[in-house]
Write an enzyme that holds these catalytic residues in place. Structure first.
Site, short mmCIF file in Angstrom:
data_model
loop_
_atom_site.label_atom_id
_atom_site.label_comp_id
_atom_site.label_asym_id
_atom_site.label_seq_id
_atom_site.Cartn_x
_atom_site.Cartn_y
_atom_site.Cartn_z
N ARG A 79 -109.52 83.24 -7.00
CA ARG A 79 -109.53 81.97 -7.71
C ARG A 79 -110.64 81.05 -7.20
O ARG A 79 -111.31 80.38 -7.97
CB ARG A 79 -108.16 81.29 -7.54
CG ARG A 79 -108.08 79.90 -8.12
CD ARG A 79 -108.29 79.91 -9.61
NE ARG A 79 -107.94 78.63 -10.21
CZ ARG A 79 -108.03 78.37 -11.50
NH1 ARG A 79 -108.46 79.29 -12.33
NH2 ARG A 79 -107.70 77.19 -11.97
N HIS B 107 -118.72 74.70 -17.01
CA HIS B 107 -117.86 75.44 -17.94
C HIS B 107 -116.53 74.72 -18.19
O HIS B 107 -116.02 74.72 -19.31
CB HIS B 107 -117.61 76.84 -17.35
CG HIS B 107 -116.78 77.73 -18.21
ND1 HIS B 107 -117.16 78.07 -19.50
CD2 HIS B 107 -115.60 78.36 -18.00
CE1 HIS B 107 -116.24 78.87 -20.02
NE2 HIS B 107 -115.28 79.06 -19.14
N ASP B 108 -115.98 74.12 -17.16
CA ASP B 108 -114.70 73.44 -17.27
C ASP B 108 -114.73 72.24 -18.21
O ASP B 108 -113.66 71.68 -18.51
CB ASP B 108 -114.24 72.95 -15.88
CG ASP B 108 -113.21 73.89 -15.28
OD1 ASP B 108 -112.79 74.83 -15.97
OD2 ASP B 108 -112.82 73.67 -14.11
N SER C 43 -113.62 79.59 -23.59
CA SER C 43 -113.80 80.69 -22.66
C SER C 43 -113.15 81.97 -23.21
O SER C 43 -113.47 82.39 -24.31
CB SER C 43 -113.20 80.29 -21.31
OG SER C 43 -113.73 81.07 -20.28
N ASP D 153 -122.99 74.43 -18.62
CA ASP D 153 -122.14 75.62 -18.46
C ASP D 153 -123.04 76.82 -18.16
O ASP D 153 -123.75 77.31 -19.03
CB ASP D 153 -121.35 75.85 -19.75
CG ASP D 153 -120.39 77.03 -19.68
OD1 ASP D 153 -120.46 77.81 -18.70
OD2 ASP D 153 -119.58 77.18 -20.60
#
Lengths: 217, 366
Positions: B203, B336-337, B133, B303
């Site tokens: 967040r 994405h994680d 990222s 992602d």
């Protein structure tokens, strides 16, 4: 084997991959210490071989992601890409050799791929299964159906080999495109050299695959 | 240290952690670059949260970044809030924090600060730089800015510029912080009331972009759970709430314990500014021309924040620059994680790539 969990995973082992006979023939056409791109490199066996035995800066492109992952996990510089689309991004003469092994018949635009190969490389090494082989001709002649051989092993409706050609066809294309054939040979399915070096007509009948070293004339 | 914006920071602190030992030649160092909300606690218990390091599956003895073999360094980015100079740091002699007056920093500024650190540690050339990222942006910037100081670069789940969609999501987060009454123009240290709710919403919003729809559905579906008794912050359905709501709230509230709102603004801005091609006359390939660095680009199928196409753009630019590039897309439904999670193919890829690079770099096998 490399499952990541508690405890120590197994270290990555770097074992030389075993090279197919036809890949040895290709490697025989490549000078040591040169820059090589192998298109459709699979798990990277040839580029591994070229690095280990000839000190080549060999890289690969492969369309099958599982093969790409296998190759990179083996420490080989391989990228996911498609011969029909990804060659245009390389600058002229980036490589000394560009290799296309048993893939030409499966690309969408073989002529354009060849042009790209000889743009980005000084020389091109191409191998392809020969559609002019005796058994192919005989099957088509005697049965009137699409041939099924060791090299042409998929039925017509699902074969990826959409552009079959013969050794003679390939000679014609090279002449038409102005490529000089520096070396050529015919081989059997396992990649063993066959003895009709000087006779294209016989090679076209008895060779199961053709192998060519080209450069721009 | 001079910044891209023209401001000169007289003093810069960089907080970092190291794992493993630097060899005599100084040739086995790997710099790990953390993502937006990460920090230097890669492979050890976090001092504030008490949780394990964020990349313990990747960094450690016998792991892909094998600390028995490599010297692994990770620094808190410039602008961060875990010890490196950032908006929370005191400004001059007054001792008051910089707050919103902290100069805008760029990814290149972060990398510049890391370069100083690396030199300070006696490392002339990094064996590898790796990051996911925003960390991937730094891995790219390193290769572009200091090609001779990076033998291998591994940008993971990243892009050569932040897309309009990515900027848009960041802006929602920033507006959530600004909308919090406790924001107080960014001078929240004066009252001691921090804009925790705004930061938590930022967040929560960002967290949605880090996971895939499939992963959210698998984890929570439409399942309900009983709402907390003092549930003033949500509409409950006859005393129930969706599990996914509860999960996001937990993500938000645990995040604000360790993060500073002004840092969040500074770092999201740095990501938004990032455009490596624009820094090189509009041609991404120009950033890497003549580079001898070996690249390994990794993306993940699900992602959608940094989709594979962004990685392919990088790979093709590297092809145009005739650079040595490996490019792998890892199949996963974790979004994405995924780069932070248990993805054996990803870990095998890094380990193998590094092993190959070690041969080419002439690093001795242990």
């Amino acid at each position: 084997m490399n499952k990541i969990g508690p405890g120590r995973p197994e270290p990555v082992k770097r074992i030389a991959k075993s090279v197919r006979v036809d890949q040895r023939l290709i490697a025989g056409m490549i000078a040591p210490g040169t820059r090589v791109l192998d298109i459709g490199c699979g798990d990277g066996t040839l580029i591994d071989h070229l690095f280990r035995t000839k000190g080549c800066d060999a890289r690969g492109i492969e369309i099958d992601m599982a093969e790409v992952t296998r190759a990179v996990a083996h420490g080989l510089p391989v990228m996911h890409g498609d011969a029909d689309f990804d060659l245009s991004h390389y600058p002229n003469e980036t490589f000394d050799y560009v290799v296309l092994s048993r893939t030409l018949q499966a690309v969408e635009r073989p002529r354009a791929v060849l042009q790209q190969m000889l743009r980005i490389g000084a020389r091109a090494v191409i191998s392809f299964p020969n559609f002019g082989h005796l058994s192919v001709r005989w099957q088509l002649f005697s049965r009137g159906r699409m041939p099924m051989t060791a090299a042409w092993d998929r039925p017509w409706y699902e074969t990826p080999n959409i552009h079959p050609c013969t050794i003679r066809d390939f000679f014609d294309l090279c002449a038409q495109e102005g490529y000089a054939v520096e070396q050529w040979l015919a081989a059997d399915e396992a990649g063993r050299r066959t003895p009709w070096r000087r006779f294209p007509l016989l090679a076209n009948l008895f060779g199961e695959q053709g192998l060519f070293l080209l450069r721009r004339a | 240290m001079g910044l891209d914006c023209g401001v000169h920071l007289p003093e810069v602190d960089i907080a970092f952690r190291t794992y493993g030992a630097l060899n005599a030649e100084g040739s086995n160092a790997i710099l790990v670059c953390h993502a937006l909300t990460g920090d230097q606690y890669v492979a050890e218990r976090h001092p504030i949260t008490g949780r394990e390091g964020w990349w313990t599956q990747v960094v450690g003895p016998g792991r892909p970044l094998d600390t028995d073999r490599f010297f692994v360094v990770c620094a808190n980015v410039l602008g961060g809030c875990m010890g490196s100079t950032g908006p929370r740091s005191p400004r001059g002699e007054t001792g008051e924090p910089w707050g919103t007056d902290f100069p805008p920093v760029t990814i290149r500024d972060m990398v510049r600060a890391q370069k100083r650190l690396v030199e300070h540690l006696g490392i002339r050339r990094l064996f590898a730089v790796i990051g996911g990222s925003m960390g991937g942006m730094q891995a790219l910037e390193w290769a572009a800015s200091y090609p001779d100081a990076v033998f291998a670069s591994i940008p993971v789940a990243t892009a050569a510029h932040h897309s309009a969609q990515n900027i848009a999501f960041h802006e929602v987060g920033r507006q959530a912080i600004f909308a919090d009454p406790d924001w107080q123009g960014g001078r929240y240290w004066q009252t001691g009331r921090q804009p925790l709710r705004g930061l938590a919403v930022a967040r929560m919003c960002a967290h949605i972009t880090y996971v895939s729809e499939v992963a959210l559905t698998r984890k929570f579906g439409r399942r309900l759970q009983s709402a907390p008794k003092d549930n003033r912050e949500a509409i409950d359905l006859f005393g129930d709430m969706f599990e996914v709501e509860s999960y996001l709230r937990h993500q938000g509230s645990s995040f604000v314990r360790r993060f500073d709102a002004n840092s969040y603004l500074t770092i999201t801005r740095a990501m938004d500014y990032f455009d490596l091609a624009a820094d090189h006359g509009g041609d991404l390939a120009a950033a890497f021309r003549g580079s001898r660095t070996r690249f390994c680009i990794v993306s993940f199928t699900s992602d959608w924040l940094f989709p594979t196409e962004e990685s392919r753009t990088i790979a093709r630019a590297l092809n145009r620059a005739a650079a040595n590039v490996s490019f792998v897309e890892i199949p996963t439904d974790k979004g994405h994680d995924a780069f932070l999670l248990d993805e054996p193919d990803f870990h095998r890829t890094i380990a193998g790539f590094l092993a190959g690079c070690a041969v080419h770099a002439g690093l001795d096998s242990p």
